[in-house]
Design a protein around this motif. Structure first.
Motif, mmCIF file in Angstrom:
data_model
loop_
_atom_site.group_PDB
_atom_site.id
_atom_site.type_symbol
_atom_site.label_atom_id
_atom_site.label_comp_id
_atom_site.label_asym_id
_atom_site.label_seq_id
_atom_site.Cartn_x
_atom_site.Cartn_y
_atom_site.Cartn_z
ATOM 1 N N GLY A 169 0.810 -1.221 0.000
ATOM 2 C CA GLY A 169 0.000 0.000 0.000
ATOM 3 C C GLY A 169 0.843 1.270 0.000
ATOM 4 N N GLY A 170 2.146 1.111 0.135
ATOM 5 C CA GLY A 170 3.046 2.269 0.144
ATOM 6 C C GLY A 170 3.121 2.923 -1.222
ATOM 7 N N ARG A 171 3.628 4.163 -1.246
ATOM 8 C CA ARG A 171 3.594 4.896 -2.518
ATOM 9 C C ARG A 171 4.944 5.504 -2.896
ATOM 10 N NH1 ARG A 171 1.441 7.674 1.697
ATOM 11 N NH2 ARG A 171 1.704 9.941 1.809
ATOM 12 N N LEU A 172 5.081 5.679 -4.198
ATOM 13 C CA LEU A 172 6.259 6.317 -4.776
ATOM 14 C C LEU A 172 5.811 7.659 -5.354
ATOM 15 C CD1 LEU A 172 9.163 6.269 -6.138
ATOM 16 C CD2 LEU A 172 8.097 5.036 -8.022
ATOM 17 N N SER A 173 6.532 8.725 -4.988
ATOM 18 C CA SER A 173 6.250 10.050 -5.559
ATOM 19 C C SER A 173 7.556 10.609 -6.063
ATOM 20 C CB SER A 173 5.706 11.004 -4.498
ATOM 21 O OG SER A 173 4.431 10.612 -4.101
ATOM 22 N N VAL A 174 7.685 10.702 -7.364
ATOM 23 C CA VAL A 174 8.971 11.070 -7.915
ATOM 24 C C VAL A 174 8.852 12.209 -8.929
ATOM 25 C CG1 VAL A 174 8.762 9.114 -9.509
ATOM 26 C CG2 VAL A 174 10.967 10.133 -9.173
ATOM 27 N N SER A 175 9.777 13.134 -8.815
ATOM 28 C CA SER A 175 9.945 14.145 -9.861
ATOM 29 C C SER A 175 11.166 13.718 -10.658
ATOM 30 C CB SER A 175 10.195 15.534 -9.258
ATOM 31 O OG SER A 175 9.087 15.936 -8.494
ATOM 32 N N ASP A 176 11.059 13.764 -11.968
ATOM 33 C CA ASP A 176 12.199 13.300 -12.767
ATOM 34 C C ASP A 176 12.130 13.884 -14.179
ATOM 35 O OD1 ASP A 176 14.572 11.981 -13.210
ATOM 36 O OD2 ASP A 176 13.797 9.980 -12.807
ATOM 37 N N ILE A 177 13.165 13.564 -14.937
ATOM 38 C CA ILE A 177 13.237 14.012 -16.321
ATOM 39 C C ILE A 177 12.960 12.814 -17.230
ATOM 40 C CG2 ILE A 177 14.797 14.945 -18.091
ATOM 41 C CD1 ILE A 177 14.233 16.949 -15.917
ATOM 42 N N VAL A 178 12.123 13.018 -18.231
ATOM 43 C CA VAL A 178 11.917 11.969 -19.235
ATOM 44 C C VAL A 178 12.096 12.587 -20.622
ATOM 45 C CG1 VAL A 178 10.305 10.597 -17.850
ATOM 46 C CG2 VAL A 178 9.417 12.350 -19.415
ATOM 47 N N THR A 179 12.225 11.713 -21.618
ATOM 48 C CA THR A 179 12.329 12.211 -22.995
ATOM 49 C C THR A 179 11.099 11.733 -23.772
ATOM 50 O OG1 THR A 179 13.437 10.251 -23.886
ATOM 51 C CG2 THR A 179 14.840 11.930 -22.872
ATOM 52 N N THR A 216 18.304 19.851 -27.493
ATOM 53 C CA THR A 216 17.500 18.642 -27.345
ATOM 54 C C THR A 216 16.116 18.809 -27.952
ATOM 55 O OG1 THR A 216 16.837 19.411 -25.177
ATOM 56 C CG2 THR A 216 18.655 17.840 -25.263
ATOM 57 N N GLY A 217 15.893 19.958 -28.563
ATOM 58 C CA GLY A 217 14.576 20.191 -29.133
ATOM 59 C C GLY A 217 13.522 20.167 -28.053
ATOM 60 N N ASN A 218 12.363 19.658 -28.368
ATOM 61 C CA ASN A 218 11.310 19.572 -27.351
ATOM 62 C C ASN A 218 11.269 18.186 -26.738
ATOM 63 O OD1 ASN A 218 10.319 22.214 -27.620
ATOM 64 N ND2 ASN A 218 9.372 21.596 -29.565
ATOM 65 N N GLN A 219 12.395 17.529 -26.761
ATOM 66 C CA GLN A 219 12.405 16.122 -26.398
ATOM 67 C C GLN A 219 12.418 15.836 -24.904
ATOM 68 O OE1 GLN A 219 15.640 14.483 -28.950
ATOM 69 N NE2 GLN A 219 14.417 12.652 -28.710
ATOM 70 N N ILE A 220 12.713 16.851 -24.088
ATOM 71 C CA ILE A 220 12.912 16.578 -22.661
ATOM 72 C C ILE A 220 11.861 17.303 -21.835
ATOM 73 C CG2 ILE A 220 14.456 17.151 -20.746
ATOM 74 C CD1 ILE A 220 16.697 16.146 -22.199
ATOM 75 N N ALA A 221 11.334 16.607 -20.836
ATOM 76 C CA ALA A 221 10.370 17.256 -19.958
ATOM 77 C C ALA A 221 10.582 16.820 -18.524
ATOM 78 C CB ALA A 221 8.953 16.916 -20.394
ATOM 79 N N SER A 222 10.190 17.693 -17.627
ATOM 80 C CA SER A 222 10.170 17.369 -16.212
ATOM 81 C C SER A 222 8.772 16.845 -15.886
ATOM 82 C CB SER A 222 10.463 18.631 -15.415
ATOM 83 O OG SER A 222 10.114 18.436 -14.080
ATOM 84 N N VAL A 223 8.723 15.719 -15.209
ATOM 85 C CA VAL A 223 7.422 15.111 -14.916
ATOM 86 C C VAL A 223 7.343 14.698 -13.445
ATOM 87 C CG1 VAL A 223 7.069 14.200 -17.250
ATOM 88 C CG2 VAL A 223 8.250 12.797 -15.544
ATOM 89 N N THR A 224 6.126 14.469 -12.995
ATOM 90 C CA THR A 224 5.955 13.850 -11.689
ATOM 91 C C THR A 224 5.206 12.535 -11.896
ATOM 92 O OG1 THR A 224 3.916 15.080 -11.346
ATOM 93 C CG2 THR A 224 5.895 16.016 -10.413
ATOM 94 N N VAL A 225 5.635 11.537 -11.151
ATOM 95 C CA VAL A 225 5.013 10.221 -11.275
ATOM 96 C C VAL A 225 4.617 9.739 -9.882
ATOM 97 C CG1 VAL A 225 5.354 7.820 -11.976
ATOM 98 C CG2 VAL A 225 6.424 9.645 -13.288
ATOM 99 N N THR A 226 3.399 9.238 -9.777
ATOM 100 C CA THR A 226 2.997 8.585 -8.530
ATOM 101 C C THR A 226 2.621 7.140 -8.846
ATOM 102 O OG1 THR A 226 0.750 9.402 -8.842
ATOM 103 C CG2 THR A 226 2.138 10.638 -7.345
ATOM 104 N N ALA A 227 2.921 6.251 -7.922
ATOM 105 C CA ALA A 227 2.620 4.833 -8.127
ATOM 106 C C ALA A 227 2.481 4.167 -6.757
ATOM 107 C CB ALA A 227 3.741 4.170 -8.920
ATOM 108 N N TYR A 228 1.757 3.059 -6.729
ATOM 109 C CA TYR A 228 1.493 2.374 -5.451
ATOM 110 C C TYR A 228 1.949 0.923 -5.496
ATOM 111 C CZ TYR A 228 -1.376 6.327 -4.067
ATOM 112 O OH TYR A 228 -1.795 7.577 -3.721
#
Lengths: 266, 60
Positions: A181-191, A251-263
């Motif tokens: 039931g624990g959760r992951l909250s991550v800010s990261d870079i994706v392409t 890098t053009g528009n290829q890179i973004a900062s995202v947030t991901v949540t998962a359980y």
């Protein structure tokens, strides 16, 4: 990835971040890079980055000038509750761990994990200045976490998982240490799409949170493959790479900062 | 390393329990010592209050 290359990446990243800790700068790019509109920017833009990522109240609560090398605010994202046990992957100078420690209160615990001794020392000093007793920093690798299985309520991470040459191991370890039931909250870079090989193979670009970033779909696939459910991604914009460059690389528009949540399933 | 935050520590290799040996301490913290995994026969040093739980090949 070949083991030798993976070790080479880790060594380069560790050395680069040790240098950042010693100089207390806010740039994660190689020193020769002077690109103004990226995470390579000077300390002057650090203040605005912190203010963009964190609320005024959060920054006032720490009163110290702790640099952020992140691309998001995972403690806000994770909606921490009192008494929770939090693990901060790649805790750096300690900003997110310290904010988390304030949110979980005296009955909670925060463990910051970082593979760079200079960063651990810096984070300890920053936490000590605030007299926080519920946060602890440990030297260790996120691919080999020195943490008991099923012991953590929330894992947070701010722009660090992209630096790992073995993300399957990282997500596998996060899954292992989380309680059911624990959760992951991550800010990261994706392409979006694969980066050109010359960027992918450049160690300085790896340390600058560019070359190690995975394609968005692959990133989410790896999280699901580790066993996580309710995996959700939200794009937060181009930060910290404004415009179309990152650490001086087009890098053009290829890179973004995202947030991901998962359980982790209950 | 704070003594009351010993919980949830595990060997980074086998994830088994670690045994704490204290060489130097103050009221709150273990300043110098080690954390040993008997199963892996590896000792993880604690120096300047920081436990070094990197995999053994990275201890230098």
């Amino acid at each position: 990835m070949k083991a030798k290359k993976a070790e080479e990446i880790k060594k380069f990243v560790r050395e680069r971040y040790a240098e950042i800790a010693r100089q207390q700068t806010s740039s994660c790019c190689a020193p020769q890079s002077k690109e103004a509109s990226s995470c390579c920017s000077s300390r002057t833009s650090e203040e605005s980055r912190a203010h963009r990522l964190y609320s005024k109240e959060e920054l006032e609560s720490i009163s110290a000038n702790i640099p952020s090398l992140g691309c998001g605010n995972p403690t806000a994202l994770s909606e921490l509750k009192e008494n929770e046990v939090v693990l901060d992957l790649g805790s750096g100078a300690g900003l997110d761990s310290i904010l988390a420690a304030q949110k979980v209160g005296p009955g909670g615990r925060v463990f910051g994990l970082d593979m760079t001794p200079d960063m651990i020392r810096l984070a300890r000093t920053n936490a000590k200045d605030l007299a926080l007793d519920n946060v602890e920093f440990r030297l260790g690798e996120m691919e080999h976490m020195p943490i008991e299985s099923s012991s953590v309520d929330v894992a947070i991470s701010n722009c660090v998982i992209n630096l790992s040459p073995d993300k399957d191991a990282v997500f596998g370890e996060v899954f292992r240490v989380l309680k059911p039931g624990g959760r992951l909250s991550v800010s990261d870079i994706v392409t979006y799409g694969e980066l050109p090989a010359e960027i992918r193979g450049n160690l300085a670009q790896w340390a600058g949170c560019v070359a190690g970033a995975l394609d968005e779909k692959k990133y989410l696939e790896k999280i699901r493959a580790a066993g996580f459910v309710q995996v959700e991604l939200k794009e937060e914009g181009p930060h910290p790479y404004q415009e179309k460059t990152a650490c001086g690389v087009q890098t053009g528009n290829q890179i973004a900062s995202v947030t991901v949540t998962a359980y982790k399933p209950k | 390393m704070k003594k009351d935050l010993m919980e949830i520590l595990a060997c980074p290799l086998c994830k088994g329990p670690l045994e704490l040996s204290i060489e130097e301490e103050d009221e709150k913290e273990v300043i110098k010592g080690s954390l040993r995994c008997n199963k892996c026969s590896v000792s993880y040093p604690i120096e300047d209050s920081i436990p070094n739980l990197l995999p053994p090949e990275l201890h230098s």
